[in-house]
Design a protein around this motif. Structure first.
Motif, PDB file in Angstrom:
ATOM      1  N   ARG A 181     -43.870  15.850 -47.734  1.00 19.35           N
ATOM      2  CA  ARG A 181     -42.711  15.895 -48.630  1.00 19.35           C
ATOM      3  C   ARG A 181     -41.446  15.768 -47.796  1.00 19.35           C
ATOM      4  NH1 ARG A 181     -39.050  19.610 -50.903  1.00 19.35           N
ATOM      5  NH2 ARG A 181     -39.988  21.544 -50.120  1.00 19.35           N
ATOM      6  N   VAL A 182     -40.530  14.949 -48.234  1.00 16.72           N
ATOM      7  CA  VAL A 182     -39.258  14.798 -47.525  1.00 16.72           C
ATOM      8  C   VAL A 182     -38.447  16.085 -47.700  1.00 16.72           C
ATOM      9  CG1 VAL A 182     -37.106  13.515 -47.367  1.00 16.72           C
ATOM     10  CG2 VAL A 182     -39.245  12.305 -47.848  1.00 16.72           C
ATOM     11  N   LEU A 183     -38.042  16.672 -46.584  1.00 16.05           N
ATOM     12  CA  LEU A 183     -37.284  17.926 -46.607  1.00 16.05           C
ATOM     13  C   LEU A 183     -35.843  17.652 -46.208  1.00 16.05           C
ATOM     14  CD1 LEU A 183     -39.956  20.162 -44.834  1.00 16.05           C
ATOM     15  CD2 LEU A 183     -39.432  20.084 -47.281  1.00 16.05           C
ATOM     16  N   PRO A 184     -34.918  17.807 -47.142  1.00 10.06           N
ATOM     17  CA  PRO A 184     -33.503  17.591 -46.809  1.00 10.06           C
ATOM     18  C   PRO A 184     -33.029  18.573 -45.748  1.00 10.06           C
ATOM     19  CG  PRO A 184     -33.842  17.672 -49.197  1.00 10.06           C
ATOM     20  CD  PRO A 184     -35.114  18.144 -48.559  1.00 10.06           C
ATOM     21  N   LYS A 185     -32.048  18.150 -44.983  1.00 11.12           N
ATOM     22  CA  LYS A 185     -31.524  19.011 -43.927  1.00 11.12           C
ATOM     23  C   LYS A 185     -31.018  20.335 -44.480  1.00 11.12           C
ATOM     24  CE  LYS A 185     -30.171  15.252 -40.820  1.00 11.12           C
ATOM     25  NZ  LYS A 185     -29.037  14.590 -40.118  1.00 11.12           N
ATOM     26  N   ASP A 186     -30.307  20.296 -45.610  1.00  5.26           N
ATOM     27  CA  ASP A 186     -29.764  21.528 -46.190  1.00  5.26           C
ATOM     28  C   ASP A 186     -30.873  22.532 -46.499  1.00  5.26           C
ATOM     29  OD1 ASP A 186     -27.232  20.559 -46.008  1.00  5.26           O
ATOM     30  OD2 ASP A 186     -27.029  20.024 -48.129  1.00  5.26           O
ATOM     31  N   GLU A 187     -32.014  22.028 -46.963  1.00  2.33           N
ATOM     32  CA  GLU A 187     -33.136  22.928 -47.268  1.00  2.33           C
ATOM     33  C   GLU A 187     -33.666  23.565 -45.991  1.00  2.33           C
ATOM     34  OE1 GLU A 187     -37.709  22.753 -49.047  1.00  2.33           O
ATOM     35  OE2 GLU A 187     -36.249  21.206 -49.624  1.00  2.33           O
ATOM     36  N   LEU A 188     -33.762  22.789 -44.929  1.00  2.00           N
ATOM     37  CA  LEU A 188     -34.244  23.332 -43.660  1.00  2.00           C
ATOM     38  C   LEU A 188     -33.270  24.371 -43.111  1.00  2.00           C
ATOM     39  CD1 LEU A 188     -35.576  20.052 -42.011  1.00  2.00           C
ATOM     40  CD2 LEU A 188     -36.929  21.917 -42.985  1.00  2.00           C
ATOM     41  N   PHE A 189     -31.970  24.119 -43.242  1.00  2.00           N
ATOM     42  CA  PHE A 189     -30.980  25.095 -42.785  1.00  2.00           C
ATOM     43  C   PHE A 189     -31.170  26.420 -43.524  1.00  2.00           C
ATOM     44  CE2 PHE A 189     -27.873  21.348 -42.004  1.00  2.00           C
ATOM     45  CZ  PHE A 189     -28.491  21.071 -40.803  1.00  2.00           C
ATOM     46  N   ARG A 190     -31.350  26.345 -44.851  1.00  3.81           N
ATOM     47  CA  ARG A 190     -31.442  27.568 -45.661  1.00  3.81           C
ATOM     48  C   ARG A 190     -32.762  28.301 -45.458  1.00  3.81           C
ATOM     49  NH1 ARG A 190     -32.118  26.307 -50.388  1.00  3.81           N
ATOM     50  NH2 ARG A 190     -31.844  24.048 -50.438  1.00  3.81           N
ATOM     51  N   LYS A 191     -33.852  27.554 -45.434  1.00  2.00           N
ATOM     52  CA  LYS A 191     -35.174  28.171 -45.415  1.00  2.00           C
ATOM     53  C   LYS A 191     -35.623  28.589 -44.023  1.00  2.00           C
ATOM     54  CE  LYS A 191     -35.969  27.744 -49.841  1.00  2.00           C
ATOM     55  NZ  LYS A 191     -36.104  28.938 -50.703  1.00  2.00           N
ATOM     56  N   VAL A 192     -35.179  27.880 -43.002  1.00  2.00           N
ATOM     57  CA  VAL A 192     -35.613  28.188 -41.632  1.00  2.00           C
ATOM     58  C   VAL A 192     -34.585  29.049 -40.913  1.00  2.00           C
ATOM     59  CG1 VAL A 192     -36.289  27.225 -39.394  1.00  2.00           C
ATOM     60  CG2 VAL A 192     -36.988  26.076 -41.519  1.00  2.00           C
ATOM     61  N   ILE A 244     -44.013  14.028 -37.188  1.00  2.00           N
ATOM     62  CA  ILE A 244     -42.681  14.534 -37.552  1.00  2.00           C
ATOM     63  C   ILE A 244     -41.697  13.362 -37.549  1.00  2.00           C
ATOM     64  CG2 ILE A 244     -40.883  16.199 -36.994  1.00  2.00           C
ATOM     65  CD1 ILE A 244     -43.023  17.804 -35.465  1.00  2.00           C
ATOM     66  N   LYS A 245     -41.412  12.862 -38.744  1.00  2.00           N
ATOM     67  CA  LYS A 245     -40.634  11.631 -38.862  1.00  2.00           C
ATOM     68  C   LYS A 245     -39.265  11.887 -39.494  1.00  2.00           C
ATOM     69  CE  LYS A 245     -44.742   8.712 -39.141  1.00  2.00           C
ATOM     70  NZ  LYS A 245     -45.420   7.618 -39.863  1.00  2.00           N
ATOM     71  N   THR A 246     -38.307  11.089 -39.048  1.00  2.00           N
ATOM     72  CA  THR A 246     -36.957  11.154 -39.587  1.00  2.00           C
ATOM     73  C   THR A 246     -36.855  10.300 -40.845  1.00  2.00           C
ATOM     74  OG1 THR A 246     -36.042  11.440 -37.364  1.00  2.00           O
ATOM     75  CG2 THR A 246     -34.519  10.739 -39.098  1.00  2.00           C
ATOM     76  N   VAL A 247     -36.233  10.861 -41.870  1.00  2.00           N
ATOM     77  CA  VAL A 247     -35.891  10.085 -43.062  1.00  2.00           C
ATOM     78  C   VAL A 247     -34.371   9.934 -43.026  1.00  2.00           C
ATOM     79  CG1 VAL A 247     -35.989   9.965 -45.581  1.00  2.00           C
ATOM     80  CG2 VAL A 247     -37.834  11.104 -44.318  1.00  2.00           C
ATOM     81  N   TRP A 248     -33.930   8.797 -42.575  1.00  2.00           N
ATOM     82  CA  TRP A 248     -32.518   8.603 -42.270  1.00  2.00           C
ATOM     83  C   TRP A 248     -31.634   8.895 -43.467  1.00  2.00           C
ATOM     84  CZ3 TRP A 248     -31.511   8.657 -37.425  1.00  2.00           C
ATOM     85  CH2 TRP A 248     -32.455   8.173 -36.516  1.00  2.00           C
ATOM     86  N   GLY A 249     -30.580   9.662 -43.218  1.00  2.00           N
ATOM     87  CA  GLY A 249     -29.631  10.014 -44.250  1.00  2.00           C
ATOM     88  C   GLY A 249     -30.055  11.167 -45.133  1.00  2.00           C
ATOM     89  N   THR A 250     -31.287  11.660 -44.922  1.00  2.00           N
ATOM     90  CA  THR A 250     -31.800  12.734 -45.784  1.00  2.00           C
ATOM     91  C   THR A 250     -32.273  13.941 -44.988  1.00  2.00           C
ATOM     92  OG1 THR A 250     -32.518  11.095 -47.411  1.00  2.00           O
ATOM     93  CG2 THR A 250     -33.427  13.312 -47.616  1.00  2.00           C
ATOM     94  N   GLY A 251     -33.310  13.752 -44.166  1.00  2.00           N
ATOM     95  CA  GLY A 251     -33.881  14.880 -43.433  1.00  2.00           C
ATOM     96  C   GLY A 251     -35.128  14.473 -42.679  1.00  2.00           C
ATOM     97  N   TYR A 252     -36.190  15.245 -42.852  1.00  2.00           N
ATOM     98  CA  TYR A 252     -37.428  15.012 -42.094  1.00  2.00           C
ATOM     99  C   TYR A 252     -38.659  15.201 -42.983  1.00  2.00           C
ATOM    100  CZ  TYR A 252     -34.354  15.349 -38.049  1.00  2.00           C
ATOM    101  OH  TYR A 252     -33.333  15.145 -37.154  1.00  2.00           O
ATOM    102  N   ILE A 253     -39.756  14.630 -42.511  1.00  2.00           N
ATOM    103  CA  ILE A 253     -41.030  14.793 -43.197  1.00  2.00           C
ATOM    104  C   ILE A 253     -42.133  14.968 -42.154  1.00  2.00           C
ATOM    105  CG2 ILE A 253     -41.396  12.292 -43.328  1.00  2.00           C
ATOM    106  CD1 ILE A 253     -42.942  12.773 -45.937  1.00  2.00           C
TER     107      ILE A 253
END
Length: 228
Positions: free
Chosen positions: A170-181, A213-222
């Motif tokens: 699942r593509v994880l937006p950066k904001d979600e990673l900041f909040r959850k991690v 661990i791949k970058t989804v440019w402009g969004t986050g990571y998957i």
């Protein structure tokens, strides 16, 4: 993440030694060295029992116990080099469940903690494991293995990897990673990028052309796992 025991002790070497011993005998444990760190830890994790020192630098284990008793009834076992009857009575009267004097024997302390957890029926009985490719994450032991070899990760690297693995494919937006991690929304991209790079260097065969661990440019990571 759930822990059987949190050790709160400003003697870091002793806390770390006790923590390692507990985990070696399948008691999921962690440690902090201040009252402030304890409160922050409890906001992020479930804990079944506290081992609490009385002297915490500029803070008091007694004061921390009083605060915790306003919001939780988990067992609190005091550990302290102080041996006066007054200290013991205070500890028990403010909500402590036991009082263990230092120096303690690790095997005896482990037995006491396991007995209390068994009485309350709260000890973790099954290890939580996650995996992808040749990587196995043991969440109970805070261990990561790849190709059968232990991989050393820093605390935030481990938390980030666990979150990626829990939500793989699942593509994880950066904001979600900041909040959850990290537990906030103000962590910078640079911090996240560095942690992602370190995970790739430690887990990927070709870090600059990652398989998982791949970058989804402009969004986050998957974390991409075609078998999972």
């Amino acid at each position: 993440m759930r822990y059987d025991c949190l050790i709160v002790d400003d003697e870091e070497v002793l806390a770390e030694t006790t923590n390692e011993y507990f985990n070696m005998f399948d008691l999921q444990s962690s440690y902090v060295t201040s009252a402030e760190a304890c409160l922050a830890f409890l906001q992020q994790h479930e804990v079944s029992l506290l081992l609490l020192d009385i002297n915490l630098g500029n803070d008091s284990g007694f004061d921390l116990c009083k605060k915790l008793r306003q919001v939780t009834q988990i067992p609190i076992l005091f550990i302290s080099a102080r041996s006066s009857d007054d200290d013991i009575l205070i500890a028990l009267n403010i909500g402590g469940d036991d009082y263990i004097q230092k120096p303690y024997t690790l095997s005896v302390l482990l037995a006491k903690v396991k007995a209390v957890l068994k009485r309350y029926g709260t000890q973790t009985t099954e290890r939580q494991t996650l995996g992808f490719g040749n990587v196995v994450i043991d969440m109970a032991q805070n261990r990561v293995r790849a190709e059968g070899q232990d991989i050393k990760l820093k605390t935030m690297e481990f938390k980030l990897l666990c979150y990626l693995a829990q939500h793989k494919n699942r593509v994880l937006p950066k904001d979600e990673l900041f909040r959850k991690v990290w537990g906030d929304s103000i962590t910078g991209d640079g911090t996240l990028n560095v942690h992602i790079r370190h995970l790739r260097e430690k887990l990927e065969l070709h870090p600059h052309d990652p398989q998982y661990i791949k970058t989804v440019w402009g969004t986050g990571y998957i974390l991409e796992d075609r078998n999972g």
